[in-house]
Design an enzyme around this catalytic site. Structure first.
Site, PDB file in Angstrom:
ATOM      1  N   PHE A  14       0.364   0.250  -4.830  1.00  0.00           N
ATOM      2  CA  PHE A  14      -0.083   1.089  -5.939  1.00  0.00           C
ATOM      3  C   PHE A  14       0.885   1.018  -7.128  1.00  0.00           C
ATOM      4  O   PHE A  14       0.487   0.678  -8.253  1.00  0.00           O
ATOM      5  CB  PHE A  14      -0.229   2.528  -5.429  1.00  0.00           C
ATOM      6  CG  PHE A  14      -0.524   3.561  -6.480  1.00  0.00           C
ATOM      7  CD1 PHE A  14      -1.585   3.427  -7.356  1.00  0.00           C
ATOM      8  CD2 PHE A  14       0.263   4.703  -6.568  1.00  0.00           C
ATOM      9  CE1 PHE A  14      -1.858   4.395  -8.324  1.00  0.00           C
ATOM     10  CE2 PHE A  14      -0.005   5.684  -7.514  1.00  0.00           C
ATOM     11  CZ  PHE A  14      -1.058   5.520  -8.395  1.00  0.00           C
ATOM     12  N   VAL A  15       2.164   1.290  -6.886  1.00  0.00           N
ATOM     13  CA  VAL A  15       3.150   1.242  -7.961  1.00  0.00           C
ATOM     14  C   VAL A  15       3.527  -0.204  -8.282  1.00  0.00           C
ATOM     15  O   VAL A  15       3.577  -0.613  -9.443  1.00  0.00           O
ATOM     16  CB  VAL A  15       4.409   2.048  -7.584  1.00  0.00           C
ATOM     17  CG1 VAL A  15       5.514   1.860  -8.641  1.00  0.00           C
ATOM     18  CG2 VAL A  15       4.078   3.532  -7.447  1.00  0.00           C
ATOM     19  N   ARG A  36       1.856 -10.200   0.785  1.00  0.00           N
ATOM     20  CA  ARG A  36       0.764 -10.727  -0.026  1.00  0.00           C
ATOM     21  C   ARG A  36       1.050 -10.462  -1.505  1.00  0.00           C
ATOM     22  O   ARG A  36       1.712  -9.494  -1.849  1.00  0.00           O
ATOM     23  CB  ARG A  36      -0.577 -10.112   0.374  1.00  0.00           C
ATOM     24  CG  ARG A  36      -0.638  -8.599   0.317  1.00  0.00           C
ATOM     25  CD  ARG A  36      -1.943  -8.079   0.894  1.00  0.00           C
ATOM     26  NE  ARG A  36      -2.053  -6.634   0.782  1.00  0.00           N
ATOM     27  CZ  ARG A  36      -1.518  -5.775   1.652  1.00  0.00           C
ATOM     28  NH1 ARG A  36      -0.838  -6.233   2.687  1.00  0.00           N
ATOM     29  NH2 ARG A  36      -1.644  -4.476   1.473  1.00  0.00           N
ATOM     30  N   ALA A  70       8.129   0.137   0.597  1.00  0.00           N
ATOM     31  CA  ALA A  70       8.687   1.135   1.513  1.00  0.00           C
ATOM     32  C   ALA A  70       7.630   1.527   2.526  1.00  0.00           C
ATOM     33  O   ALA A  70       6.434   1.273   2.320  1.00  0.00           O
ATOM     34  CB  ALA A  70       9.142   2.377   0.744  1.00  0.00           C
ATOM     35  N   TYR A 140      11.165  10.462   6.475  1.00  0.00           N
ATOM     36  CA  TYR A 140      10.995   9.682   5.240  1.00  0.00           C
ATOM     37  C   TYR A 140      12.090  10.024   4.238  1.00  0.00           C
ATOM     38  O   TYR A 140      12.758   9.141   3.681  1.00  0.00           O
ATOM     39  CB  TYR A 140       9.615   9.967   4.639  1.00  0.00           C
ATOM     40  CG  TYR A 140       9.395   9.355   3.280  1.00  0.00           C
ATOM     41  CD1 TYR A 140       9.130   7.993   3.144  1.00  0.00           C
ATOM     42  CD2 TYR A 140       9.431  10.129   2.125  1.00  0.00           C
ATOM     43  CE1 TYR A 140       8.928   7.421   1.887  1.00  0.00           C
ATOM     44  CE2 TYR A 140       9.241   9.572   0.871  1.00  0.00           C
ATOM     45  CZ  TYR A 140       8.982   8.220   0.760  1.00  0.00           C
ATOM     46  OH  TYR A 140       8.782   7.669  -0.484  1.00  0.00           O
TER      47      TYR A 140
END
Length: 315
Positions: A14-15, A36, A70, A140
């Protein structure tokens, strides 16, 4: 003059995908590293991001390495040993990549961390700031905090500069999870009993985060600094849903049900965690970021929300 070479992990995410596109538009030569490539890939090295991978071939001739990849925070963790899994993906892998980057002569390493290093919530009028002691509360957050410490050690013992960026929730076109659920609720415009929530939360639009990362590539004052980032416009859950509904072209329909009633209903149905997220505070003070970099978010929150609806598959 030769283009600066940027190594980027997480470019298919996404980022990372948005960042890869922006870097190309800024005329950087981008080398993507991962499983990928992104849709905008120029050069791609297929590599498993792990604590044992040899990244040396990917990093030769690289000026700046931006580590976005991450193991993301998930609400319902299913791993047998979450701490170990997050430590491998977010701490040990980061350390391995950064150590090899320094060895190959990379000048600057930009690490996308998380506001969860600071903690899960803030009290009224006391936003997180850059001077706060780290206070993570889940695997996390701990993995990101430990990665930051390891990077600072590498920074001290090598010539490589380190930049750490801690974003809160990031939203934008293609966003997933809870934020996408809220966007869909806004589109349906059902009457919701959330009109009395007066909390304050900091978010960051994808375009604002990307702009800050690009700024940190060459800015001399970014070297060896940690930056908090947000839209610099805190909102309540009620205000956020109103923005979303207006961005969807509809009139908000939020009912002013007392928060105490919502918490009672949540307790009776076992949904306390959901209500805590909807009603809790998480504010971020970005004054250090603005001052050090002479930076401000280029996209206002209402525009950032509007851009979330650009994706045709949102429905």
């Amino acid at each position: 003059m030769a283009k600066q070479v940027i190594a980027l992990t997480g470019a298919s995410g996404f980022v990372g995908g948005a960042l890869s596109k922006a870097l190309s538009e800024h005329c950087y030569q981008v080398i993507e590293i991962g499983r990928r490539p992104s849709k905008n890939s120029q050069h791609f090295y297929e590599a498993e991001l792990s604590s044992t991978t040899d990244f040396s071939a990917c990093l030769k001739g690289v000026d700046v390495c931006i580590h976005v990849a991450a193991r993301a925070h998930v609400m319902n963790e299913s791993a047998e040993n979450p701490a170990e899994v997050y430590n491998e993906a977010n701490t040990k892998t980061t350390l391995n990549l950064a150590y090899q980057a320094a060895k190959e002569g990379v000048k600057r390493f930009i690490f996308i961390s998380s506001i969860k290093v600071n903690g899960e919530s803030t009290s009224d009028g006391h936003p997180f700031n850059i001077n706060d002691t780290a206070n993570p509360s889940d695997p996390y957050g701990f993995s990101k905090a430990e990665a930051e410490l390891a990077l600072k050690d590498i920074m001290i013992h090598t010539a490589m500069e380190v930049v750490i960026i801690r974003p809160p929730l990031v939203y934008g076109p293609g966003v997933k999870a809870n934020f996408l659920s809220m966007l869909k609720l806004a589109q349906k415009n059902l009457p919701l009993p959330l009109g009395s929530i007066k909390n304050k939360r900091s978010l960051v639009a994808l375009d604002n985060l990307v702009d800050l990362i690009v700024t940190c590539i060459n800015h001399p004052s970014a070297a060896n600094q940690t930056f908090l980032v947000s839209d610099d416009h805190d909102v309540s859950t009620s205000e956020l849903l109103q923005m979303m509904t207006r961005a969807a072209g509809k009139t908000p329909r939020l009912l002013p049900v007392p928060v105490s009633w919502l918490k009672l209903a949540a307790k009776l149905t076992g949904k306390q965690a959901v209500i805590e997220r909807l009603c809790g505070n998480l504010q971020v003070d970005i004054s250090h970021t603005k001052h050090m970099l002479d930076w401000k978010p280029p996209v206002e929150m209402e525009e950032g929300i509007r851009r979330c609806f650009v994706k045709e598959d949102l429905c």
